[in-house]
Each structure stands twice: as C-alpha cells, then as structure tokens.
Design an enzyme around this catalytic site. Structure first.
Site, short mmCIF file in Angstrom:
data_model
loop_
_atom_site.label_atom_id
_atom_site.label_comp_id
_atom_site.label_asym_id
_atom_site.label_seq_id
_atom_site.Cartn_x
_atom_site.Cartn_y
_atom_site.Cartn_z
N SER A 11 -16.73 4.08 -11.09
CA SER A 11 -16.57 5.33 -11.85
C SER A 11 -17.43 6.46 -11.32
O SER A 11 -17.09 7.64 -11.51
CB SER A 11 -16.89 5.08 -13.33
N TYR A 153 -35.75 -4.76 -10.28
CA TYR A 153 -34.67 -4.23 -9.43
C TYR A 153 -34.81 -4.74 -7.99
O TYR A 153 -33.84 -5.18 -7.37
CB TYR A 153 -34.72 -2.71 -9.48
N ALA A 156 -33.79 -8.32 -7.75
CA ALA A 156 -32.32 -8.45 -7.78
C ALA A 156 -31.72 -8.06 -6.43
O ALA A 156 -30.83 -8.75 -5.90
CB ALA A 156 -31.73 -7.58 -8.89
N LYS A 157 -32.23 -6.98 -5.85
CA LYS A 157 -31.66 -6.50 -4.58
C LYS A 157 -32.03 -7.40 -3.41
O LYS A 157 -31.28 -7.53 -2.45
CB LYS A 157 -32.08 -5.04 -4.33
P1 NAP Z 1 -24.73 5.26 -10.51
O1 NAP Z 1 -24.30 6.59 -10.04
O2 NAP Z 1 -25.73 5.14 -11.60
O3 NAP Z 1 -23.41 4.41 -10.93
C1 NAP Z 1 -23.54 3.12 -11.42
C2 NAP Z 1 -22.19 2.49 -11.52
O4 NAP Z 1 -22.34 1.14 -11.96
C3 NAP Z 1 -21.28 3.16 -12.52
O5 NAP Z 1 -19.95 3.10 -12.05
C4 NAP Z 1 -21.44 2.32 -13.77
O6 NAP Z 1 -20.32 2.36 -14.66
C5 NAP Z 1 -21.57 0.95 -13.15
N1 NAP Z 1 -22.27 0.01 -14.03
C6 NAP Z 1 -23.52 0.13 -14.55
N2 NAP Z 1 -23.79 -0.92 -15.35
C7 NAP Z 1 -22.70 -1.71 -15.34
C8 NAP Z 1 -22.36 -2.91 -15.98
N3 NAP Z 1 -23.21 -3.54 -16.82
N4 NAP Z 1 -21.13 -3.44 -15.76
C9 NAP Z 1 -20.27 -2.83 -14.95
N5 NAP Z 1 -20.53 -1.69 -14.28
C10 NAP Z 1 -21.72 -1.12 -14.49
O7 NAP Z 1 -25.34 4.37 -9.33
P2 NAP Z 1 -25.27 4.56 -7.73
O8 NAP Z 1 -26.46 5.33 -7.32
O9 NAP Z 1 -23.92 4.98 -7.29
O10 NAP Z 1 -25.55 3.05 -7.28
C11 NAP Z 1 -24.52 2.18 -6.85
C12 NAP Z 1 -25.16 0.94 -6.26
O11 NAP Z 1 -25.97 1.32 -5.16
C13 NAP Z 1 -26.07 0.20 -7.23
O12 NAP Z 1 -25.95 -1.19 -7.01
C14 NAP Z 1 -27.44 0.69 -6.84
O13 NAP Z 1 -28.44 -0.25 -7.18
C15 NAP Z 1 -27.28 0.81 -5.34
N6 NAP Z 1 -28.25 1.70 -4.71
C16 NAP Z 1 -28.30 3.02 -5.04
C17 NAP Z 1 -29.22 3.83 -4.41
C18 NAP Z 1 -29.34 5.30 -4.70
O14 NAP Z 1 -30.26 5.94 -4.16
N7 NAP Z 1 -28.47 5.90 -5.51
C19 NAP Z 1 -30.10 3.29 -3.45
C20 NAP Z 1 -30.00 1.96 -3.14
C21 NAP Z 1 -29.07 1.16 -3.78
P3 NAP Z 1 -20.23 3.50 -15.83
O15 NAP Z 1 -20.01 4.81 -15.12
O16 NAP Z 1 -19.05 3.09 -16.63
O17 NAP Z 1 -21.53 3.48 -16.56
#
Ligand code: NAP
Length: 245
Positions: A11, A153, A156-157
């Site tokens: 999403s 976190y 987990a990662k």
């Molecule tokens: P984000 O913008 O916060 O989006 C999180 C997404 O995960 C949303 O689609 C959300 O759905 C979904 N989600 C959260 N809790 C959930 C649950 N219990 N069940 C199902 N879906 C769930 O995060 P992002 O930054 O794009 O991160 C995406 C991935 O990349 C994550 O695994 C994060 O740890 C990893 N990551 C991110 C960064 C960064 O700098 N952003 C860096 C390293 C790794 P809803 O919209 O419906 O809430």
C-alpha cells in the site's frame, strides 16, 4: 508468458514501488496491506496504468498473525502460478532495550520476521511443484550492522538474512532463488517519523549524501525477481548509497 507475484506492504513506500515496477514488467500482483485500503487502491491504479491486462487484487491481512499469512496464501491460490514473493511489510517500535515492552518485541518480530517465514513456507510449497520461483525478502542495513534503539527491529532484519540464506540452500536445486535486499535510509512514512537529529546523523553516514527513493529499492527487487538474476541466490543486496560499507 504471464507472471504472478505476491507483494506484502504494497500500500505504501517501498512495497508500492515494488508492485508498480513488477507491473511494468507484465507481472500481475496480489497487493497485500494491513489496513490502509485507500493507499492500496492507489497502488492498484498505478499498477493498472503500467499493466492494463493485470487484475491486481487487494488482500487486507496482518502478516504478524498465522491467520493473516494463511489468508494471503489462500488469496494467491487464485493465480495460476506463483512466480515471485516479495516480503516487504514491516514496522518499527523503537527504543532502548531496557524500555521496550514484551509487546514491542513480539510484534516487531512477528510482523517483520515470522510473517516472512510463514509466507516463504507457503510460497515454496507451490514453487517446488512449479520448479521455479523468486523470493525477495526485505531486510535492512540495520540488520547487518545494528543500531542503538532498534534491538527488536535489527534482530528481525538479521533474522531475514538467516532465513534467506538457509532457504536458498534448501530450495536451490528446485530452481528457486531466494535473496534479500537491505535498504539504507529510504524516504517513506517509516523514516518520516525519525527525529531530525537522527536523520542528520544518518545522512552524514551516507557516502552518496542523500536518502534513497522507494524506486531505488524497487529496481533492485525487480532485477532479483527477473530471470536475468536466475543464477543469483542467497545474496543480500544493499541499496543504501554506500551507508553499510
Ligand atoms: P512504510 O512506508 O511504513 O510501509 C509499511 C507497509 O507495510 C505498508 O504497506 C503497511 O500496510 C504494511 N504493514 C505494516 N504492518 C503490517 C502488518 N502487520 N501486516 C501487513 N502489512 C503491514 O514502510 P517502508 O519504509 O516502505 O518499508 C518497507 C520495508 O522496507 C519494511 O520491511 C522496512 O522494514 C524495510 N526498510 C525500510 C527502510 C526505510 O528507510 N524506509 C530501510 C530499511 C528497510 P498499511 O499501509 O495498510 O499500514
């Protein structure tokens, strides 16, 4: 030939960009999300614009529960094959370990790690029958290097890396690849919540001196999901502007 994918976290942020980039390659995608249906519908529209022949069904499910993962796998059965799984859903509940509640620990582990394990298990059962498939699990530079305030976190990662390498060894002979992508600091809702001081410190540690975009990460996922990456498995590809070197 048509290809079919499951993307969690579709999403918003990185998962949104991943779904759209797979759609551009002619892949139909089950768009999984937790609760933000309006945003999931926006992803669906963007995917349809990229690949009008796709169906892009939505699947609202909590990957932090066995029932939620089961619902995603059941919804994916409507696709004639499962060619790609991207485990992208993730949450943070940050704080120094002494202040973290058991709920903060359990929830971060179940959403970021246990859900990915359960979805990998369901996906490989199908991919083994097909003798093909690509799994991409989203880790983080924090999982490789650690970060104060993110013990839950980071654990987990780091677990995502162990999952990826172990499963790659289990299913390589079946023609299935399993890789991880480790983003650095990417401009999404997740990092928007960071205090400015922490953001400035993180930026100072990035050789490229900028945040990444969700599309930067999506392009790496798209490559690993393609047959061009067919001989790459068990790898962790950092998309971090050099942050984790
Ligand atoms: P984000 O913008 O916060 O989006 C999180 C997404 O995960 C949303 O689609 C959300 O759905 C979904 N989600 C959260 N809790 C959930 C649950 N219990 N069940 C199902 N879906 C769930 O995060 P992002 O930054 O794009 O991160 C995406 C991935 O990349 C994550 O695994 C994060 O740890 C990893 N990551 C991110 C960064 C960064 O700098 N952003 C860096 C390293 C790794 P809803 O919209 O419906 O809430």
């Amino acid at each position: 030939m048509a290809r079919y994918a499951v993307v969690t976290g579709a999403s918003r942020g990185i998962g949104h960009a991943v779904a759209v980039s797979l759609a551009k390659d002619g892949t139909d995608v089950l768009l999984c999300f937790a609760g933000n249906e309006e945003k999931a519908k926006e992803t669906r529209q963007a995917c349809l614009a990229a690949f009008p022949d796709g169906t892009f069904p939505l699947c609202r499910a909590d990957v932090g529960t066995k029932e939620g993962c089961g619902a995603i796998l059941a919804a994916a059965e409507a696709f004639p094959s499962l060619d790609v799984l991207v485990n992208c859903a993730g949450i943070t509940r940050d704080g120094l370990l002494i202040g973290l509640s058991e709920e903060d620990i359990d929830r971060v582990l179940s959403v970021n790690l246990e859900g990915a394990i359960l979805l990998c298990r369901g996906a490989v059962k199908r991919m083994i029958r097909q003798r093909s498939g690509h799994i991409i699990n989203i880790s983080s530079v924090v999982g490789l290097h650690g970060n104060p305030g993110q013990v839950n976190y980071a654990a987990a990662k780091a677990g995502i890396v162990g999952l990826t390498r172990s499963l790659a060894k289990e299913v390589g002979r079946r023609g299935i690849t399993v890789n991880a992508v480790a983003p650095g600091m990417i401009a999404t809702d997740m990092t928007a919540a960071m205090p400015q001081k922490a953001r400035d410190a993180a930026l100072a540690a990035i050789p490229m001196q900028r945040e990444g975009t969700p599309e930067d990460v999506a392009e790496a996922v798209r490559f690993l999901a393609s047959d061009a990456a067919g001989y790459i498995t068990g790898q962790v590809l950092c998309v971090d502007g050099g942050m984790g070197m």
